[in-house]
Design an enzyme around this catalytic site. Structure first.
Site, PDB file in Angstrom:
ATOM      1  N   GLN A 134      -5.039  -1.722   9.228  1.00  0.00           N
ATOM      2  CA  GLN A 134      -4.214  -3.513   8.812  1.00  0.00           C
ATOM      3  C   GLN A 134      -5.697  -3.940   9.313  1.00  0.00           C
ATOM      4  O   GLN A 134      -4.998  -3.924  11.214  1.00  0.00           O
ATOM      5  CB  GLN A 134      -3.238  -3.491   8.974  1.00  0.00           C
ATOM      6  CG  GLN A 134      -2.588  -4.238   7.753  1.00  0.00           C
ATOM      7  CD  GLN A 134      -3.131  -4.426   6.608  1.00  0.00           C
ATOM      8  OE1 GLN A 134      -3.544  -3.514   5.609  1.00  0.00           O
ATOM      9  NE2 GLN A 134      -3.611  -5.545   6.242  1.00  0.00           N
ATOM     10  N   ASP A 136     -11.373   1.915   3.690  1.00  0.00           N
ATOM     11  CA  ASP A 136     -11.617   0.968   3.415  1.00  0.00           C
ATOM     12  C   ASP A 136     -12.628   0.592   3.322  1.00  0.00           C
ATOM     13  O   ASP A 136     -13.617  -0.792   2.802  1.00  0.00           O
ATOM     14  CB  ASP A 136     -11.010   0.231   4.547  1.00  0.00           C
ATOM     15  CG  ASP A 136      -9.822  -0.835   4.506  1.00  0.00           C
ATOM     16  OD1 ASP A 136      -9.498  -0.515   3.077  1.00  0.00           O
ATOM     17  OD2 ASP A 136      -9.363  -0.737   5.031  1.00  0.00           O
ATOM     18  N   LYS A 158       0.903  -1.092   0.171  1.00  0.00           N
ATOM     19  CA  LYS A 158      -0.133   0.234   0.110  1.00  0.00           C
ATOM     20  C   LYS A 158       1.063   1.151  -0.434  1.00  0.00           C
ATOM     21  O   LYS A 158       0.021   2.423  -0.592  1.00  0.00           O
ATOM     22  CB  LYS A 158      -1.440  -0.225   1.231  1.00  0.00           C
ATOM     23  CG  LYS A 158      -1.654  -1.149   1.207  1.00  0.00           C
ATOM     24  CD  LYS A 158      -2.602  -1.270   2.023  1.00  0.00           C
ATOM     25  CE  LYS A 158      -3.652  -2.589   1.675  1.00  0.00           C
ATOM     26  NZ  LYS A 158      -4.528  -3.133   3.367  1.00  0.00           N
TER      27      LYS A 158
HETATM   28  N1  GUN Z   1      -6.269  -7.181   5.611  1.00  0.00           N
HETATM   29  C1  GUN Z   1      -7.038  -8.083   4.697  1.00  0.00           C
HETATM   30  N2  GUN Z   1      -7.424  -7.281   3.566  1.00  0.00           N
HETATM   31  C2  GUN Z   1      -7.362  -6.046   4.018  1.00  0.00           C
HETATM   32  C3  GUN Z   1      -7.670  -4.671   3.022  1.00  0.00           C
HETATM   33  O1  GUN Z   1      -8.169  -4.563   2.361  1.00  0.00           O
HETATM   34  N3  GUN Z   1      -8.110  -3.777   4.553  1.00  0.00           N
HETATM   35  C4  GUN Z   1      -7.522  -3.656   5.655  1.00  0.00           C
HETATM   36  N4  GUN Z   1      -7.105  -2.888   6.582  1.00  0.00           N
HETATM   37  N5  GUN Z   1      -6.604  -4.616   6.432  1.00  0.00           N
HETATM   38  C5  GUN Z   1      -6.696  -6.304   4.965  1.00  0.00           C
END
Ligand code: GUN
Length: 282
Positions: free
Chosen positions: A96, A119, A52
């Protein structure tokens, strides 16, 4: 021969579009900032967070990583989220997941300002999507809509079958496909005669997390198959929920794993960070 939908190429197009628009904002003196919170040191999470941040670097979005110890209390984590909510320099907040044991992810998601919820996990974002109001949309399902549209696949009027009902993929996917005027069926572990249902699908979206579960007998001739799986086969090799080599000859179009849905998630996160400026200006 099926069309192999190239998620790497389409995600690159989106990142390039975002990069151009971020540059245009910068020219007006406006910087976009994403705050990424990682609690603990789960190795998969570390890889996702790094990806990211790399995408942020590419698109010109400023990213700040907030690394917190797994021993943090719920109260201190909520205080951190609150600090980011109030920081006017922060446009997007992402915590996350999964969180270490003992921390309540739902409470943390609820604490994020819905105007910064890039998200799309906050109940307000989910609610807005389901009643057709503007708001952030969960990145993976939003990316699947882009894969379909940018591959010239019509959605309106089509029979869409989604297998999997997670909050992150299955449920928002159903809402998005409805918004695109598909006829939508959501299947899950309790669905009776799953094959009979999936064989009706013009567009089949597999999001169950079981390696190569969908073989050719689940698929209607000429269907479009979207594979959200990130699984491991019997040799430990990365594969999807769909048995690609078995299904591909029956499909009109299919996404591979890797290189299909996966790369779209981060691209749509960048798109959501860009959209945050507009959403916050309202
Ligand atoms: N863990 C796995 N995929 C994601 C996601 O798209 N967003 C977040 N915040 N955590 C994750």
């Amino acid at each position: 021969m099926a069309l192999i939908i190239d998620g790497r190429k389409i995600s690159q197009q989106i990142r390039d579009e975002v990069r151009d628009q971020v540059a245009a904002y910068k020219a007006q003196g406006k910087e976009i900032t994403l705050a990424v919170v990682q609690v603990g040191e789960d190795s998969a999470s570390t890889v996702y967070v790094r990806n990211k941040q790399k995408a942020c670097e590419y698109t010109g979005i400023r990213s700040i990583k907030i690394a917190l110890p797994a021993s943090i209390t719920q109260e201190d984590l909520l205080a951190e989220v609150d600090r980011l909510n109030r920081d006017e320099a922060v446009n997007g907040i992402l915590v996350q997941l999964p969180l270490p044991k003992g921390l309540d992810a739902n409470a943390v998601i609820r604490a994020i300002d819905p105007l910064k919820d890039v998200d799309g996990f906050h109940p307000q974002s989910v609610g807005a999507l389901s009643i057709g109001l503007p708001g952030f949309v969960s990145c993976t399902p939003a990316g699947i809509i882009q894969l379909l549209k940018r591959s010239g696949i019509e959605i309106e009027g089509k029979e869409c079958v989604i297998v999997g009902r997670s909050n992150i993929v299955g449920k928002p996917m159903a809402m998005l496909m409805l918004r695109e005027n598909a006829t939508v069926t959501v299947c899950h572990t309790r669905t009776r005669d799953l094959k009979e249902v999936t064989r009706r699908a013009d567009i089949l979206i597999a999001a169950v997390g079981r390696a190569k579960m969908f073989t050719a007998d689940y698929i209607r001739e000429g269907a479009v198959v979207i594979d959200c799986g990130m699984d491991r086969d019997e040799n430990g090799k990365l594969c999807g929920d769909v048995d690609f080599s078995d299904c591909e000859p029956r499909c009109a179009a299919i996404t591979p794993v890797p290189g299909g849905v996966g790369p779209m998630t981060v691209a749509m996160l960048m798109q959501n960070c860009l959209d945050s400026v507009r959403i916050q200006a309202r």
